[in-house]
Design an enzyme around this catalytic site. Structure first.
Site, mmCIF file in Angstrom:
data_model
loop_
_atom_site.group_PDB
_atom_site.id
_atom_site.type_symbol
_atom_site.label_atom_id
_atom_site.label_comp_id
_atom_site.label_asym_id
_atom_site.label_seq_id
_atom_site.Cartn_x
_atom_site.Cartn_y
_atom_site.Cartn_z
ATOM 1 N N CYS A 92 48.339 33.669 42.527
ATOM 2 C CA CYS A 92 47.705 31.789 44.035
ATOM 3 C C CYS A 92 49.272 31.795 44.409
ATOM 4 O O CYS A 92 49.582 32.651 45.212
ATOM 5 C CB CYS A 92 47.102 31.520 42.760
ATOM 6 S SG CYS A 92 46.111 30.444 44.260
ATOM 7 N N HIS A 184 43.051 34.435 39.944
ATOM 8 C CA HIS A 184 43.905 33.707 38.807
ATOM 9 C C HIS A 184 43.150 34.470 37.295
ATOM 10 O O HIS A 184 42.692 34.046 36.735
ATOM 11 C CB HIS A 184 43.069 32.654 38.259
ATOM 12 C CG HIS A 184 43.849 31.368 38.950
ATOM 13 N ND1 HIS A 184 45.048 30.697 38.896
ATOM 14 C CD2 HIS A 184 43.718 30.567 40.300
ATOM 15 C CE1 HIS A 184 45.250 29.998 40.039
ATOM 16 N NE2 HIS A 184 44.566 30.211 40.883
ATOM 17 N N GLU A 186 44.153 34.238 34.595
ATOM 18 C CA GLU A 186 44.977 34.048 33.287
ATOM 19 C C GLU A 186 43.832 33.093 32.648
ATOM 20 O O GLU A 186 42.933 32.426 31.742
ATOM 21 C CB GLU A 186 46.311 32.775 33.560
ATOM 22 C CG GLU A 186 45.688 31.597 34.108
ATOM 23 C CD GLU A 186 45.996 31.961 35.261
ATOM 24 O OE1 GLU A 186 45.575 31.018 36.526
ATOM 25 O OE2 GLU A 186 45.719 32.894 36.241
#
Length: 203
Positions: A92, A184, A186
């Protein structure tokens, strides 16, 4: 031996990145921990606020949550890891930092890609031939939580994934082991997020 991955930032804030690295088989490293930069095999630049517009030759028209010290630190980390040819993954904001580092520019405000009521948007992307298509095929779904994006790409960066409106969702450097994703992984979960971290550890 497990690969040690330096995560730029505070471990209390970026614990999701640490968990993702551990799940992929690596060892997350933060400032203040037992490992130094020199001990680490790769770098992750996490998400966060906007990059200072002067760094890509623009006045501030819509950038917010600026953190000059973090910009400086991220640029210095990129300088060190790329000089050594070590892998880098920008996520990001991290992808935006990578683009600016290599001389690219950013769109300062982009409608339709930010969170909705505090939750990431989910949307389809198209992926070019290469390492990312090898992971997920030509089409997959990712999450979106940003209001800025890459505009002109930096030197030797190549767009490899796009949203349906043409926004660049991922880049790879043509020579260096440097990747960036606008989404994202994660917190995406499932195969898409997990596979990306595993692939990064193989670089």
């Amino acid at each position: 031996m497990k690969k040690r991955i330096w995560i730029a930032g505070d471990p209390g804030k970026f614990f999701r990145y640490a968990r993702a690295v551990e799940a992929a088989g690596g060892t997350p490293c933060f400032s203040g921990g037992p490992w130094s930069l020199e001990d680490c095999d790769g770098l992750i630049l996490p998400g966060g606020g906007d990059v200072e517009p002067w760094r890509y030759g623009q006045e501030n028209t819509a950038s917010r949550n600026l953190d000059p010290a973090r910009d400086r630190e991220d640029m210095e980390l990129l300088e060190k890891f790329t000089a050594l040819g070590k892998p880098v993954l920008g996520i990001c904001r991290g992808m935006q930092v990578v683009n600016v580092f290599f001389g690219g520019t950013l769109i300062q405000d982009l409608p339709g890609h930010n969170q909705i009521n505090g939750k990431d948007r989910l949307h389809p992307v198209r992926t070019a031939a290469g390492p990312f298509r090898d992971l997920w095929g030509e089409h997959c779904q990712v999450n979106s939580a940003h209001h800025q994006a890459a505009d002109r790409l930096g030197g030797e960066l190549e767009a490899v994934q796009w949203a349906s409106d043409g926004v660049v969702e991922a880049v790879c450097h043509r020579r260096l082991p440097v990747w960036g994703v606008q989404w994202h992984p994660e917190r995406l979960g499932g195969f898409a997020g997990e596979d990306l971290f595993r692939a990064f550890l193989r670089l």
